[in-house]
Write an enzyme that holds these catalytic residues in place. Structure first.
Site, mmCIF file in Angstrom:
data_model
loop_
_atom_site.group_PDB
_atom_site.id
_atom_site.type_symbol
_atom_site.label_atom_id
_atom_site.label_comp_id
_atom_site.label_asym_id
_atom_site.label_seq_id
_atom_site.Cartn_x
_atom_site.Cartn_y
_atom_site.Cartn_z
ATOM 1 N N GLY A 71 -21.274 19.167 29.331
ATOM 2 C CA GLY A 71 -20.886 20.091 30.339
ATOM 3 C C GLY A 71 -20.915 21.570 29.537
ATOM 4 O O GLY A 71 -21.426 21.782 28.664
ATOM 5 N N HIS B 152 -28.987 23.905 30.228
ATOM 6 C CA HIS B 152 -28.852 22.803 31.227
ATOM 7 C C HIS B 152 -29.284 22.593 32.442
ATOM 8 O O HIS B 152 -30.211 21.543 32.872
ATOM 9 C CB HIS B 152 -27.570 22.409 31.320
ATOM 10 N N GLN C 250 -19.704 11.730 18.375
ATOM 11 C CA GLN C 250 -20.665 12.387 17.484
ATOM 12 C C GLN C 250 -20.374 13.709 17.222
ATOM 13 O O GLN C 250 -20.936 14.505 16.433
ATOM 14 C CB GLN C 250 -22.046 12.873 18.755
ATOM 15 N N SER D 35 -23.687 26.046 24.570
ATOM 16 C CA SER D 35 -22.132 26.117 25.148
ATOM 17 C C SER D 35 -21.260 26.670 24.267
ATOM 18 O O SER D 35 -20.287 27.249 24.303
ATOM 19 C CB SER D 35 -21.718 24.566 25.613
HETATM 20 P P1 AMP Z 1 -25.232 19.643 25.165
HETATM 21 O O1 AMP Z 1 -24.488 19.610 26.417
HETATM 22 O O2 AMP Z 1 -25.229 20.698 24.268
HETATM 23 O O3 AMP Z 1 -25.294 18.369 24.643
HETATM 24 O O4 AMP Z 1 -26.694 19.553 25.663
HETATM 25 C C1 AMP Z 1 -27.228 18.601 26.844
HETATM 26 C C2 AMP Z 1 -28.800 18.968 26.797
HETATM 27 O O5 AMP Z 1 -29.132 20.358 27.089
HETATM 28 C C3 AMP Z 1 -29.394 18.576 25.448
HETATM 29 O O6 AMP Z 1 -30.630 18.005 25.757
HETATM 30 C C4 AMP Z 1 -29.638 19.880 24.736
HETATM 31 O O7 AMP Z 1 -30.887 20.196 24.047
HETATM 32 C C5 AMP Z 1 -29.962 20.739 26.213
HETATM 33 N N1 AMP Z 1 -29.803 22.133 26.123
HETATM 34 C C6 AMP Z 1 -28.762 22.746 25.202
HETATM 35 N N2 AMP Z 1 -29.246 24.236 25.203
HETATM 36 C C7 AMP Z 1 -30.269 24.339 25.770
HETATM 37 C C8 AMP Z 1 -31.252 25.733 25.602
HETATM 38 N N3 AMP Z 1 -30.604 26.734 25.571
HETATM 39 N N4 AMP Z 1 -32.473 25.497 26.191
HETATM 40 C C9 AMP Z 1 -32.820 24.267 26.448
HETATM 41 N N5 AMP Z 1 -32.098 22.912 26.700
HETATM 42 C C10 AMP Z 1 -30.839 23.154 26.137
#
Ligand code: AMP
Length: 292
Positions: free
Chosen positions: A41, A47, A71, A196
């Site tokens: 989120g 995302h 995690q 985030s």
């Molecule tokens: P998170 O919500 O941070 O767990 O991220 C969820 C997914 O979004 C994961 O696969 C992250 O690698 C991807 N993600 C987060 N930030 C970025 C970004 N700046 N560019 C591309 N993918 C991202």
């Protein structure tokens, strides 16, 4: 037999294991190609780029929103992790997402839960060493999500480079019937990798944090000019980060992009990995060197 109907409203928003299974069964029965985008989120364009990648090759896109407690380490930011539920839902509705699965922690980890995935060797160094247990929690929740949402494709960001290796290895080792797609890092116009956690940064800290992508660019430029010595590339990143006054560096590494072992010479491919703390905020970024 229970009847299977695709939900009338988009996105369908569900929070229970029973409902998510039912909805995915209906999508499968309707012949949909299913794409899964796991997130915690506080959604941003990074995302949403994964959602768009899913739309491009799937006919049913499911997004999960779950701040996964297993995690996070005991002194990490689980409690203050940003939660922007309504804005997330609005963004996913605009993106025409089919299903949002947003369970409570107890739905995923009911009382008595005690089975975990032992993550592969790629989970040991770098973030694995700095954040003990992190990838065990990631691998466990991702495996559970793959079971709950048996998708054809799952989308992850290169932003979390080590995570993509851990997941790809787990999928291969455990014969999971899912294709993993890794999508490019989405950055702010000034280069900062979207995260985030960027909302934690004060304006001053945000300016300092720009040194991470600038440092990576400076090392990338050296590599383009032919520099093959990892210590020189690391020094180039470090210099920019030092100049910005960032003092807490977890690691700056030049590693093999398949094994994550440190390289002694950069030949065809390498990944430069960075993790630093800016104030209380831990930020990661990376750059993939690919020579022809
Ligand atoms: P998170 O919500 O941070 O767990 O991220 C969820 C997914 O979004 C994961 O696969 C992250 O690698 C991807 N993600 C987060 N930030 C970025 C970004 N700046 N560019 C591309 N993918 C991202």
């Amino acid at each position: 037999m229970t009847s299977v109907h695709l939900p009338a409203n988009k996105p369908a928003v569900v929070d229970s294991v029973a409902e998510v299974r039912q909805t995915i069964a209906a999508a499968r029965a309707a012949g949909k190609i299913i794409g899964l985008v796991p997130t915690m989120g506080a959604l941003h364009e990074g995302h949403l780029s994964l959602v768009r990648a899913s739309h491009a090759e799937c006919s049913f896109t499911a997004v999960t929103i779950f701040v996964n407690p297993t995690q996070f380490g005991p002194n990490e930011d689980l409690d203050r992790y940003p939660r922007t539920w309504q804005a997330d839902l609005d963004a996913l509705a605009r993106e025409d997402v089919d299903l949002v699965f947003a369970p409570q922690a107890a739905e995923i980890y009911p009382p008595g839960f005690s089975t975990f995935v032992e993550p592969p060797a790629a989970a040991a160094p770098w973030d694995g060493a700095c954040r003990p247990g992190h990838f065990r929690g990631v691998a466990t929740v991702v495996l559970k999500l793959f079971h709950l949402i048996p998708a054809d494709f799952a989308y992850f960001g290169q932003k979390d480079f080590q995570q993509t290796l851990v997941i790809r290895r787990m999928v291969a080792d455990l014969n999971l019937p899912i294709n993993i797609r890794v999508c490019p890092i989405v950055r702010e116009p000034d280069g900062l990798a979207m995260s985030s956690r960027n909302v934690y940064l004060s304006p001053d800290q945000r300016r300092s944090a720009l040194a991470i992508s600038r440092g990576l660019n400076s090392a990338a430029e050296l590599a383009r000019q032919g520099e093959q010595r990892p210590d020189k590339l690391i020094a180039a990143v470090r210099q920019v980060i030092d100049e910005a006054g960032i003092t807490q560096i977890d690691y700056i590494a030049v590693a093999d992009p398949e094994t994550l072992e440190p390289l002694t010479v950069v030949e065809s491919t390498a990944v430069i990995l960075v993790a630093v703390h800016v104030g209380q905020t831990r930020l990661i970024d990376n750059y993939l060197i690919q020579r022809d």
